[in-house]
Scaffold this motif. Structure first.
Motif, mmCIF file in Angstrom:
data_model
loop_
_atom_site.group_PDB
_atom_site.id
_atom_site.type_symbol
_atom_site.label_atom_id
_atom_site.label_comp_id
_atom_site.label_asym_id
_atom_site.label_seq_id
_atom_site.Cartn_x
_atom_site.Cartn_y
_atom_site.Cartn_z
ATOM 1 N N GLN A 136 0.838 -1.190 0.000
ATOM 2 C CA GLN A 136 0.000 0.000 0.000
ATOM 3 C C GLN A 136 0.884 1.255 0.000
ATOM 4 O O GLN A 136 2.046 1.214 0.411
ATOM 5 N N PRO A 137 0.349 2.384 -0.471
ATOM 6 C CA PRO A 137 1.129 3.621 -0.486
ATOM 7 C C PRO A 137 1.685 3.982 0.892
ATOM 8 O O PRO A 137 1.058 3.722 1.925
ATOM 9 N N ASN A 138 2.865 4.582 0.901
ATOM 10 C CA ASN A 138 3.504 5.008 2.137
ATOM 11 C C ASN A 138 4.224 6.329 1.904
ATOM 12 O O ASN A 138 4.123 6.922 0.824
ATOM 13 N N ASP A 139 4.960 6.799 2.890
ATOM 14 C CA ASP A 139 5.736 8.017 2.710
ATOM 15 C C ASP A 139 7.208 7.725 3.002
ATOM 16 O O ASP A 139 7.573 6.609 3.393
ATOM 17 N N TYR A 140 8.040 8.726 2.802
ATOM 18 C CA TYR A 140 9.489 8.525 2.899
ATOM 19 C C TYR A 140 9.912 8.160 4.326
ATOM 20 O O TYR A 140 10.741 7.263 4.530
ATOM 21 N N ALA A 141 9.312 8.813 5.319
ATOM 22 C CA ALA A 141 9.683 8.514 6.701
ATOM 23 C C ALA A 141 9.350 7.066 7.054
ATOM 24 O O ALA A 141 10.138 6.364 7.699
ATOM 25 N N ASN A 142 8.168 6.599 6.635
ATOM 26 C CA ASN A 142 7.802 5.208 6.890
ATOM 27 C C ASN A 142 8.729 4.241 6.163
ATOM 28 O O ASN A 142 9.050 3.173 6.685
ATOM 29 N N THR A 143 9.153 4.618 4.973
ATOM 30 C CA THR A 143 10.100 3.781 4.232
ATOM 31 C C THR A 143 11.388 3.617 5.019
ATOM 32 O O THR A 143 11.897 2.496 5.187
ATOM 33 N N LEU A 144 11.934 4.724 5.522
ATOM 34 C CA LEU A 144 13.173 4.652 6.287
ATOM 35 C C LEU A 144 12.971 3.882 7.587
ATOM 36 O O LEU A 144 13.854 3.127 8.015
ATOM 37 N N TYR A 145 11.826 4.049 8.214
ATOM 38 C CA TYR A 145 11.537 3.319 9.458
ATOM 39 C C TYR A 145 11.481 1.811 9.197
ATOM 40 O O TYR A 145 11.860 1.006 10.055
ATOM 41 N N ASN A 146 11.017 1.431 8.001
ATOM 42 C CA ASN A 146 10.828 0.013 7.673
ATOM 43 C C ASN A 146 12.021 -0.608 6.949
ATOM 44 O O ASN A 146 11.929 -1.776 6.521
#
Length: 258
Positions: free
Chosen positions: A105-115
């Motif tokens: 599902q769509p996400n944002d850059y901060a969530n990408t780095l967190y994951n």
């Protein structure tokens, strides 16, 4: 321990292949059976090959007997629903471990780095055998989304961002890189992910599809990077404090402060 590795992958840890023209292929990912399995964001998976031919996405080392990410068992019902995707996964002729389609599902850059996470594909891999890497074949057209790689999870200067239009084909040493996909959406992203064993067959496949690792990152505003990095550190500090109150240690947060 020493393993057989592909030269281009050993050099930089990733290879970009020719884009695949899938315009005439049916959208088989819509016909597969998915199971919940959280990876790097809000995800589910449709396995084509698994440890014992069941529709599940667990690591091979979590089964009995535990083993490395090789010799996956093809799932008849899934293969019947997705023959084109299965053929693409088998094309290199290399040993296949897990093979599955991911829905993100769509996400944002901060969530990408967190994951961001590293895989553990080579657990129990015998010395002298081929190193396990992952092929990522983007199925939906997501040109503004990026495969995001870091050799150092906490160092933005090590970041590599590879765009993901339809037909993008990338091979990544996901045990070397911290990785996740920044998917801007608005619709879910689908991608075929296949574990392959490095060796002559995979080398020939990379050469056939003009594999290279020459890449320049698309530009990204420094403030966006700084804000996202700060948000990730804030989240880990908050998580660490919560776990500490429970008498537990957050190893990821310890690493973030190293």
């Amino acid at each position: 321990m020493s393993y057989i590795k592909s030269a281009l992958l050993d050099e930089k840890g990733f290879v970009i292949l020719d884009r695949y023209d899938q315009a005439v292929d049916p959208q088989e990912w819509n016909d597969l059976e998915y199971v919940d399995w959280k990876s790097s964001g809000v995800t589910q998976f449709a396995p084509l090959a698994s440890a014992f031919g069941e529709i599940e996405a667990n690591g091979f080392w979590n089964h009995i007997p535990p083993r490395t990410d090789k010799d996956g068992v093809w799932i008849d019902s899934q293969v019947a629903a997705a023959p084109h995707l299965t053929a693409r996964a088998k094309e290199p002729g290399a040993n296949v471990g897990r093979c599955r389609v991911i829905e993100l599902q769509p996400n944002d850059y901060a969530n990408t780095l967190y994951n961001l996470h590293q895989d553990d594909n080579n657990r129990l891999n015998p010395d002298g055998s081929g190193w396990i890497v992952r092929g990522f074949f983007n199925l939906t057209d997501d040109p503004e989304s990026f495969m995001t790689l870091r050799e150092d999870r906490w160092d933005p200067t090590t970041e590599i961002r590879i765009p993901l239009p339809a037909g993008a084909q990338i091979i990544v040493d996901t045990q070397r890189f911290w990785h996740a996909v920044w998917h801007k959406g608005p619709e879910p992203r689908y991608c075929l992910i296949t574990s392959w064993e490095s060796g002559p067959a995979l080398d020939a496949y990379i050469a056939k599809h003009h594999g290279h690792n020459n890449h320049v990152n698309p530009p990204l505003d420094q403030k966006i990077m700084d804000d996202a990095q700060a948000e990730v550190h804030r989240r880990y500090a908050e998580r660490s404090a919560t776990l500490a109150a429970q008498g537990r240690v957050d190893r990821d947060s310890v690493d973030s402060e190293a």
